[in-house]
Design an enzyme around this catalytic site. Structure first.
Site, PDB file in Angstrom:
ATOM      1  N   CYS A 134       0.840  -1.202   0.000  1.00 66.03           N
ATOM      2  CA  CYS A 134       0.000   0.000   0.000  1.00 66.03           C
ATOM      3  C   CYS A 134       0.873   1.249   0.000  1.00 66.03           C
ATOM      4  O   CYS A 134       1.358   1.683   1.050  1.00 66.03           O
ATOM      5  CB  CYS A 134      -0.929   0.006   1.217  1.00 66.03           C
ATOM      6  SG  CYS A 134      -2.071   1.408   1.239  1.00 66.03           S
ATOM      7  N   CYS A 137      -0.489   4.128   2.029  1.00 68.62           N
ATOM      8  CA  CYS A 137      -0.396   3.907   3.477  1.00 68.62           C
ATOM      9  C   CYS A 137       1.014   4.183   3.987  1.00 68.62           C
ATOM     10  O   CYS A 137       1.204   4.819   5.028  1.00 68.62           O
ATOM     11  CB  CYS A 137      -0.758   2.464   3.827  1.00 68.62           C
ATOM     12  SG  CYS A 137      -2.374   1.907   3.264  1.00 68.62           S
ATOM     13  N   ASP A 138       2.005   3.673   3.261  1.00 72.53           N
ATOM     14  CA  ASP A 138       3.365   3.636   3.788  1.00 72.53           C
ATOM     15  C   ASP A 138       4.372   4.508   3.042  1.00 72.53           C
ATOM     16  O   ASP A 138       5.520   4.630   3.488  1.00 72.53           O
ATOM     17  CB  ASP A 138       3.868   2.180   3.781  1.00 72.53           C
ATOM     18  CG  ASP A 138       3.015   1.276   4.654  1.00 72.53           C
ATOM     19  OD1 ASP A 138       2.517   1.758   5.689  1.00 72.53           O
ATOM     20  OD2 ASP A 138       2.827   0.096   4.305  1.00 72.53           O
TER      21      ASP A 138
END
Length: 311
Positions: A134, A137-138
């Site tokens: 992701c 996300c990261d």
């Protein structure tokens, strides 16, 4: 055989949020955690983009707090996985992996979607230590660093472009000698100076002491001019697709061509009344914890309304 008004399948942000709302509505819901308590989010480390945590929060801590909140409002949270579902009868009948059964008047399916991986041992070894599925996300953790994205479709190109806005350099590792992405996405990638496309490449491993420090690559694998070499990177992102956890419902619920549960209009209602879907299991687009939580809320409110009108 036990019975509940409202059964919730899955324990990620969607499942736990549904449990919080269903519990507050005095539905006394039963929730089965599934094979991964806390859902996919527990595979990452720090979550920085969920509202309410200005300094970020450990993903496992956040999911544990969601669980505690659901339990506070009366949700009966159980370990175990549903292995069989019969949605053709009322109440619905479900078989748990321990051989027992439970019936439910309404069900909220929040079983999620699993990211596809290459199948490398190093993916597991460095999970949460440089390997991610992701980018949104990261990606923030790799500002001004070097990353790699594996894949050749729209998602891979989108992830590469997103990372390019943060990172010093992004390698796009493509197995074929062409991109499968739409023309506009291909153009954007090619026009982005800090993205380098590695066509006809396979990532066959990763290396690093306390996290990912590089990847082992093969160019033109199996050909006479095959080349093997290493490239230094800090982060390794998979963008080769997701598989929704919906095999249990094939032939019963309407699924799209990728296997995601279809919902009706702007609701979480499926084609079977009393069956609702929430989170990544019905979301091939966003796949974000906050979106999943929102749909979990919607599903619980809709389930409450359904039960009031039909019981």
């Amino acid at each position: 055989m036990s019975h509940t008004k409202c059964l919730i399948l899955g324990s990620g942000p969607a499942g736990y949020t549904a449990a919080i709302y269903a519990g507050r509505a005095n539905l006394a819901p039963v929730e089965y955690c599934g094979p991964q308590t806390g859902g996919q989010l527990t595979q990452t480390t720090i979550v920085e983009n969920f509202p309410g945590y200005p300094d970020g929060v450990d993903a496992n801590q956040m999911m544990m707090e969601m669980r505690q909140q659901a339990e506070r409002f009366g949700t009966d949270i159980r370990d175990g996985e549903i292995v069989k579902a019969d949605l053709s009868v009322r109440p619905f009948v479900f078989t748990i992996d321990d051989g027992t059964s439970i019936t439910a008047d309404a069900v909220i399916i929040a079983t999620g979607a699993k990211a596809k991986y290459l199948g490398l041992d190093d993916e597991r070894k460095y999970n949460g230590m440089g390997v991610s599925a992701c980018a949104t996300c990261d990606g923030f953790f790799y500002r001004k660093k070097v990353t790699a994205v594996v894949g050749g479709g729209d998602t891979a190109c989108e992830d590469a472009l997103y990372l390019a806005s943060l990172c010093q350099k992004v390698y796009l590792v493509v197995r074929k000698n062409y991109l499968r992405a739409s023309e506009i996405m291909q153009r954007r990638v090619r026009e982005t100076e800090n993205i380098e496309i590695l066509f006809e490449h396979n990532a066959i491993g990763l290396y690093g002491e306390n996290g990912v420090e590089g990847m082992h690559l093969v160019k033109r694998k199996g050909e006479a001019d095959e080349q093997r070499y290493d490239v230094a990177i800090d982060g390794f992102f998979l963008a080769i697709g997701h598989k929704p956890v919906t095999d249990l419902f094939r032939g019963q619920l309407e699924l799209d061509e990728m296997g995601y549960i279809k919902t009706i209009g702007n609701t979480q209602q499926t084609n079977i009344k009393g069956v609702f879907a929430a989170g990544d299991v019905c979301d091939p687009t966003y796949r974000q914890a906050i979106v999943a939580a929102g749909t979990g809320c919607k599903a619980a409110l809709e389930a409450e309304k359904y039960l009031v009108e039909n019981l």
